[in-house]
Design a protein around this motif. Structure first.
Motif, PDB file in Angstrom:
ATOM      1  N   GLY A   1      30.390  96.759  78.400  1.00 60.49           N
ATOM      2  CA  GLY A   1      30.343  98.210  78.072  1.00 60.49           C
ATOM      3  C   GLY A   1      29.074  98.861  78.174  1.00 60.49           C
ATOM      4  O   GLY A   1      28.104  98.145  78.516  1.00 60.49           O
ATOM      5  N   GLN A   2      28.845 100.259  78.063  1.00 65.52           N
ATOM      6  CA  GLN A   2      27.890 100.880  78.356  1.00 65.52           C
ATOM      7  C   GLN A   2      26.798 100.900  77.284  1.00 65.52           C
ATOM      8  O   GLN A   2      25.496 101.225  77.340  1.00 65.52           O
ATOM      9  N   GLY A   3      27.287 100.568  75.968  1.00 63.18           N
ATOM     10  CA  GLY A   3      26.441 100.417  74.898  1.00 63.18           C
ATOM     11  C   GLY A   3      26.620 101.673  74.199  1.00 63.18           C
ATOM     12  O   GLY A   3      26.813 102.772  74.570  1.00 63.18           O
ATOM     13  N   THR A   4      26.107 101.401  72.779  1.00 63.88           N
ATOM     14  CA  THR A   4      26.269 102.710  71.938  1.00 63.88           C
ATOM     15  C   THR A   4      24.962 102.311  70.976  1.00 63.88           C
ATOM     16  O   THR A   4      24.695 101.015  70.368  1.00 63.88           O
ATOM     17  N   GLN A   5      23.929 103.330  70.711  1.00 64.51           N
ATOM     18  CA  GLN A   5      22.964 103.197  69.855  1.00 64.51           C
ATOM     19  C   GLN A   5      23.244 103.222  68.185  1.00 64.51           C
ATOM     20  O   GLN A   5      23.993 103.982  67.834  1.00 64.51           O
TER      21      GLN A   5
END
Length: 122
Positions: A113-117
């Motif tokens: 996935g694109q990632g989540t902070q």
């Protein structure tokens, strides 16, 4: 191939909790091992947790064992990461990843996935 989209990140105080979600496309979701990795600023990406296709087996990094829980809902094509007792050192971008093989090595995971902070304040 499976496409992954994370959500649920944010800012939380130390000691707090968050639940990350990762929604997947594709009709073969249950055949994939799903993992969570994280990358803190200036550091290499590291393994956090993984769950088998059926959800029957899980594995955790020592740093999160007892605080984090990975689970999946194959009917919803979604994997979750429940994070409790968060610490400032848990601050990182969290990535969801899928693999056809069991393990904690990044190289085993082909879809990301694109990632989540996630930011944990002290």
């Amino acid at each position: 191939q499976v496409q992954l989209v994370e959500s649920g990140g944010g800012l939380v105080q130390a000691g707090g909790s968050l639940r990350l979600s990762c929604a997947a496309s594709g009709r073969t979701f249950s055949s994939y091992v799903l993992g969570w990795f994280r990358q803190a600023l200036g550091k290499e990406r590291e393994f956090v947790a993984a769950v088998t296709g059926s959800g029957g087996n899980t594995n955790y990094a020592d740093s999160v064992k007892g605080r984090f829980a990975i689970s999946r809902d194959n009917a919803k094509n979604t994997v979750y990461l429940r994070m409790n007792s968060l610490k400032p050192e848990d601050t990182a971008v969290y990535y969801c990843a899928a693999s056809t093989a069991w393990g904690k090595r990044e190289s085993k995971y082909d879809n990301w996935g694109q990632g989540t902070q996630v930011t944990v304040s002290s």
